[in-house]
Design a protein around this motif. Structure first.
Motif, short mmCIF file in Angstrom:
data_model
loop_
_atom_site.label_atom_id
_atom_site.label_comp_id
_atom_site.label_asym_id
_atom_site.label_seq_id
_atom_site.Cartn_x
_atom_site.Cartn_y
_atom_site.Cartn_z
N UNK A 273 -3.08 -9.45 1.14
CA UNK A 273 -1.92 -9.78 0.31
C UNK A 273 -0.73 -8.85 0.53
N UNK A 274 -0.91 -7.80 1.32
CA UNK A 274 0.15 -6.80 1.51
C UNK A 274 1.37 -7.39 2.23
N UNK A 275 2.55 -6.98 1.73
CA UNK A 275 3.81 -7.25 2.43
C UNK A 275 4.21 -6.06 3.30
N UNK A 276 3.66 -4.88 2.96
CA UNK A 276 4.01 -3.70 3.72
C UNK A 276 3.39 -2.44 3.16
N UNK B 204 0.89 -1.16 0.00
CA UNK B 204 0.00 0.00 0.00
C UNK B 204 0.93 1.20 0.00
N UNK B 205 0.84 2.03 -1.03
CA UNK B 205 1.71 3.21 -1.11
C UNK B 205 0.91 4.45 -0.80
N UNK C 199 -7.38 1.10 7.74
CA UNK C 199 -8.49 0.29 7.26
C UNK C 199 -8.17 -0.29 5.88
N UNK C 200 -7.49 0.48 5.05
CA UNK C 200 -7.06 -0.02 3.73
C UNK C 200 -6.03 -1.14 3.90
N UNK C 201 -5.12 -0.97 4.85
CA UNK C 201 -4.14 -2.02 5.12
C UNK C 201 -4.87 -3.30 5.53
N UNK C 202 -5.80 -3.17 6.44
CA UNK C 202 -6.53 -4.34 6.93
C UNK C 202 -7.39 -5.00 5.86
#
Length: 168
Positions: free
Chosen positions: A63-66, A21-22, A56-59
């Protein structure tokens, strides 16, 4: 906590290793010629959001690594980004950060809010974009003067440890 954003990319594969997520912050004092994101330079542009909205976007993306902080200049909004970085680490993800400053510039500021954010960054891509050193073959950076610093190893050794060799 609130912060001003130029935008977010939900699943980037070019702003660090893995799926990321950037978070592109709004505002940058540097004005590098050939800037990759000139629309992110004005401080009054972009939109206001909250750290909770970003988390909330992270959660929402298993599939996110970071998370990667970019800009604009992330170190103009260090408090909010530190809050996000701590929460990202609590989720066992890593934090990458792009800055136009060098690590040494940031350290010499001796500002607790800057130091706090630096302490949460796993990989720092530092240095301003220099068009005359532009090289699109490099991993995760646009010009040869920029470094990809392994901040965890740098903190352990007390010396700058590069994640990639200068020509990679």
């Amino acid at each position: 906590m609130k912060l001003r954003l130029a935008g977010i990319v939900d699943d980037s594969v070019v702003d660090g290793e893995g799926v990321r997520l950037t978070v592109f912050v709004q505002g940058c004092p540097r004005r590098c010629p050939g800037c990759h994101n000139p629309e992110a330079q004005p401080y009054d542009g972009g939109t206001e959001t909250t750290t909770d909205a970003i988390l909330a976007k992270v959660d929402a993306n298993p599939l996110l690594n970071g998370v990667t902080f970019s800009g604009g200049e992330p170190f103009t909004q260090p408090e909010a980004l530190t809050e996000i970085a701590r929460a990202v680490h609590a989720r066992h993800l890593d934090v990458w950060c792009y800055t136009g400053y060098t690590l040494e510039d940031l350290q010499s500021m001796r500002l607790p809010v800057i130091d706090d954010l630096l302490s949460e960054v796993d990989v720092l891509i530092d240095g301003d974009f220099q068009y005359e050193q532009r090289d699109l073959t490099l991993r995760f950076r646009g010009s040869r003067n920029q470094r990809v610093i392994d901040m965890n190893a740098t903190r352990r050794t007390g010396e700058v440890v590069l994640k990639y060799k200068p020509n990679e």
